[in-house]
Design a protein around this motif. Structure first.
Motif, PDB file in Angstrom:
ATOM      1  N   ARG A  57       0.838  -1.212   0.000  1.00 55.65           N
ATOM      2  CA  ARG A  57       0.000   0.000   0.000  1.00 55.65           C
ATOM      3  C   ARG A  57       0.871   1.260   0.000  1.00 55.65           C
ATOM      4  NH1 ARG A  57      -4.133  -2.205  -2.284  1.00 55.65           N
ATOM      5  NH2 ARG A  57      -4.994  -3.916  -1.089  1.00 55.65           N
ATOM      6  N   GLU A  58       2.006   1.201   0.678  1.00 58.09           N
ATOM      7  CA  GLU A  58       2.939   2.338   0.661  1.00 58.09           C
ATOM      8  C   GLU A  58       3.540   2.520  -0.734  1.00 58.09           C
ATOM      9  OE1 GLU A  58       4.691   5.687   1.556  1.00 58.09           O
ATOM     10  OE2 GLU A  58       3.280   4.700   2.911  1.00 58.09           O
ATOM     11  N   MET A  59       3.801   1.423  -1.430  1.00 54.27           N
ATOM     12  CA  MET A  59       4.313   1.505  -2.808  1.00 54.27           C
ATOM     13  C   MET A  59       3.292   2.183  -3.721  1.00 54.27           C
ATOM     14  SD  MET A  59       6.020  -2.258  -3.280  1.00 54.27           S
ATOM     15  CE  MET A  59       7.061  -2.923  -1.991  1.00 54.27           C
ATOM     16  N   GLU A  60       2.009   1.896  -3.492  1.00 54.01           N
ATOM     17  CA  GLU A  60       0.957   2.552  -4.288  1.00 54.01           C
ATOM     18  C   GLU A  60       0.974   4.060  -4.046  1.00 54.01           C
ATOM     19  OE1 GLU A  60      -2.578  -0.772  -4.686  1.00 54.01           O
ATOM     20  OE2 GLU A  60      -2.425   0.295  -2.784  1.00 54.01           O
ATOM     21  N   THR A  61       1.095   4.453  -2.785  1.00 54.56           N
ATOM     22  CA  THR A  61       1.121   5.879  -2.448  1.00 54.56           C
ATOM     23  C   THR A  61       2.354   6.538  -3.056  1.00 54.56           C
ATOM     24  OG1 THR A  61      -0.102   5.475  -0.412  1.00 54.56           O
ATOM     25  CG2 THR A  61       1.115   7.545  -0.539  1.00 54.56           C
ATOM     26  N   GLU A  62       3.487   5.873  -2.976  1.00 60.65           N
ATOM     27  CA  GLU A  62       4.720   6.402  -3.563  1.00 60.65           C
ATOM     28  C   GLU A  62       4.569   6.574  -5.072  1.00 60.65           C
ATOM     29  OE1 GLU A  62       8.464   8.044  -3.573  1.00 60.65           O
ATOM     30  OE2 GLU A  62       7.098   7.664  -1.906  1.00 60.65           O
ATOM     31  N   PHE A  63       3.898   5.630  -5.714  1.00 64.04           N
ATOM     32  CA  PHE A  63       3.625   5.742  -7.152  1.00 64.04           C
ATOM     33  C   PHE A  63       2.848   7.026  -7.432  1.00 64.04           C
ATOM     34  CE2 PHE A  63       0.777   5.336 -10.706  1.00 64.04           C
ATOM     35  CZ  PHE A  63       1.559   4.811 -11.723  1.00 64.04           C
ATOM     36  N   VAL A  80      -6.333   1.403  -3.629  1.00 66.76           N
ATOM     37  CA  VAL A  80      -5.686   2.726  -3.627  1.00 66.76           C
ATOM     38  C   VAL A  80      -6.524   3.803  -2.936  1.00 66.76           C
ATOM     39  CG1 VAL A  80      -4.855   4.589  -5.137  1.00 66.76           C
ATOM     40  CG2 VAL A  80      -4.176   2.234  -5.576  1.00 66.76           C
ATOM     41  N   PRO A  81      -7.818   3.921  -3.212  1.00 68.63           N
ATOM     42  CA  PRO A  81      -8.590   4.998  -2.584  1.00 68.63           C
ATOM     43  C   PRO A  81      -8.835   4.831  -1.082  1.00 68.63           C
ATOM     44  CG  PRO A  81      -9.628   4.280  -4.618  1.00 68.63           C
ATOM     45  CD  PRO A  81      -8.592   3.261  -4.271  1.00 68.63           C
ATOM     46  N   MET A  82      -8.371   3.750  -0.495  1.00 69.75           N
ATOM     47  CA  MET A  82      -8.603   3.550   0.940  1.00 69.75           C
ATOM     48  C   MET A  82      -7.751   4.494   1.789  1.00 69.75           C
ATOM     49  SD  MET A  82     -10.946   1.384   0.655  1.00 69.75           S
ATOM     50  CE  MET A  82     -11.212   2.165  -0.940  1.00 69.75           C
ATOM     51  N   ARG A  83      -6.656   4.965   1.247  1.00 70.41           N
ATOM     52  CA  ARG A  83      -5.794   5.906   1.971  1.00 70.41           C
ATOM     53  C   ARG A  83      -6.192   7.341   1.644  1.00 70.41           C
ATOM     54  NH1 ARG A  83       0.593   4.433   2.164  1.00 70.41           N
ATOM     55  NH2 ARG A  83       0.400   2.718   3.642  1.00 70.41           N
ATOM     56  N   LYS A  84      -6.345   8.135   2.685  1.00 71.45           N
ATOM     57  CA  LYS A  84      -6.729   9.536   2.514  1.00 71.45           C
ATOM     58  C   LYS A  84      -5.736  10.281   1.619  1.00 71.45           C
ATOM     59  CE  LYS A  84      -8.179  13.521   5.220  1.00 71.45           C
ATOM     60  NZ  LYS A  84      -7.328  14.668   5.344  1.00 71.45           N
ATOM     61  N   GLU A  85      -4.449  10.067   1.839  1.00 71.45           N
ATOM     62  CA  GLU A  85      -3.440  10.744   1.021  1.00 71.45           C
ATOM     63  C   GLU A  85      -3.605  10.402  -0.459  1.00 71.45           C
ATOM     64  OE1 GLU A  85       1.395  11.226   0.407  1.00 71.45           O
ATOM     65  OE2 GLU A  85       0.671   9.952   2.042  1.00 71.45           O
ATOM     66  N   ASN A  86      -3.906   9.158  -0.758  1.00 75.12           N
ATOM     67  CA  ASN A  86      -4.100   8.750  -2.150  1.00 75.12           C
ATOM     68  C   ASN A  86      -5.299   9.455  -2.769  1.00 75.12           C
ATOM     69  OD1 ASN A  86      -1.988   7.004  -1.633  1.00 75.12           O
ATOM     70  ND2 ASN A  86      -3.221   5.144  -1.704  1.00 75.12           N
ATOM     71  N   ARG A  91      -7.376  13.400  -6.606  1.00 74.01           N
ATOM     72  CA  ARG A  91      -8.322  14.492  -6.870  1.00 74.01           C
ATOM     73  C   ARG A  91      -7.589  15.787  -7.238  1.00 74.01           C
ATOM     74  NH1 ARG A  91     -13.670  14.041  -6.107  1.00 74.01           N
ATOM     75  NH2 ARG A  91     -13.869  16.245  -5.619  1.00 74.01           N
ATOM     76  N   ARG A  92      -6.405  15.992  -6.691  1.00 71.80           N
ATOM     77  CA  ARG A  92      -5.640  17.211  -6.964  1.00 71.80           C
ATOM     78  C   ARG A  92      -4.957  17.160  -8.333  1.00 71.80           C
ATOM     79  NH1 ARG A  92      -2.311  16.826  -2.949  1.00 71.80           N
ATOM     80  NH2 ARG A  92      -0.526  16.114  -4.134  1.00 71.80           N
ATOM     81  N   THR A  93      -4.535  15.978  -8.772  1.00 73.74           N
ATOM     82  CA  THR A  93      -3.717  15.881  -9.986  1.00 73.74           C
ATOM     83  C   THR A  93      -4.469  15.364 -11.207  1.00 73.74           C
ATOM     84  OG1 THR A  93      -2.951  13.643  -9.423  1.00 73.74           O
ATOM     85  CG2 THR A  93      -1.614  15.494  -8.620  1.00 73.74           C
TER      86      THR A  93
END
Length: 171
Positions: A57-63, A80-86, A91-93
Motif C-alpha cells: 500500500r505504501e508503494m501505491e502511495t509512492e507511485f 488505492v482509494p482507501m488511503r486519505k493521502e491517495n 483528486r488534486r492531480t
C-alpha cells in the motif's frame, strides 16, 4: 489536471476500459499494479508475501506521489482509494472516475483469478464485505461515478472520453 484515474473494486473493468480509453483519447495508459511489478521486479503476489500488504500500500502511495507528470490514464489498484493521502493526490492531480459495477459482476470476473492475493486469501462473503466497505470511499474519491451494469465497454469508454475532452478542452 493531467491524469485520468480509474478506480473501483478489482474486476470492475479498470484495465480493459483504460486500454480502450488510451486508444480513444491518444493518451498513454498505465496500470499501477504493472508499474509497481516492473519497478520491484516481482509480481503483486510476491510483493505481498515478501513485504506484506502494508508495504505494498505504501508503494501505491509512492507511485501516486512520484509518477511522471503527463497527460495519461492510470488504472489504479482496488485498494488505492482507501488511503486519505491517495484520494487527495488523485483528486488534486487528475480526474477520478469510479467504475461502479455490481458485486455479482465483479465476482464472476475475479472468482477464478489466481494472481490476486486478496482473492486467494478470501471467501466470497469476505470479498463481498470488502466490496461494500470500500464502495463509499470510491464514491468519495471520484469526480465521476460511471455505472457499468448493462453498458458495453464501448459505451463506457465513449462516456469517459467525452468527459476527459470536456475538461481537457482549454489545455
Amino acid at each position: 489536471m493531467k491524469k485520468v484515474y480509474l478506480i473501483g473494486f478489482m474486476g470492475c473493468g479498470k484495465s480493459a476500459i483504460g486500454k480502450r480509453l488510451s486508444f480513444a483519447t491518444k493518451m498513454p495508459y498505465y496500470d499501477m499494479d504493472h508499474e509497481i511489478e516492473k519497478k520491484m521486479g516481482m509480481t503483486i503476489s510476491e510483493i505481498f508475501s515478501t513485504y506484506g500488504e502494508e508495504a505494498f500500500r505504501e508503494m501505491e502511495t509512492e507511485f501516486l506521489r512520484t509518477f511522471r507528470n503527463e497527460y495519461c490514464i492510470i488504472a489504479t489498484g482496488g485498494g488505492v482509494p482507501m488511503r486519505k493521502e491517495n484520494r487527495e493526490i488523485m483528486r488534486r492531480t487528475g480526474l477520478v472516475f469510479f467504475l461502479n459495477a455490481p458485486f455479482r459482476d465483479v465476482w464472476r470476473r475475479i472468482a477464478t483469478l489466481k494472481k490476486r492475493p486478496i482473492v486467494q486469501a478470501s471467501t466470497r462473503a469476505q470479498l463481498e464485505k470488502l466490496f461494500y466497505v470500500r464502495k463509499p470511499l470510491y464514491m468519495y474519491s471520484a469526480h465521476f461515478k460511471v455505472e457499468t451494469e448493462k453498458r458495453s465497454i464501448h459505451d463506457i469508454t465513449d462516456y469517459i472520453a467525452f468527459q476527459i475532452n470536456r475538461f481537457k478542452g482549454g489545455n
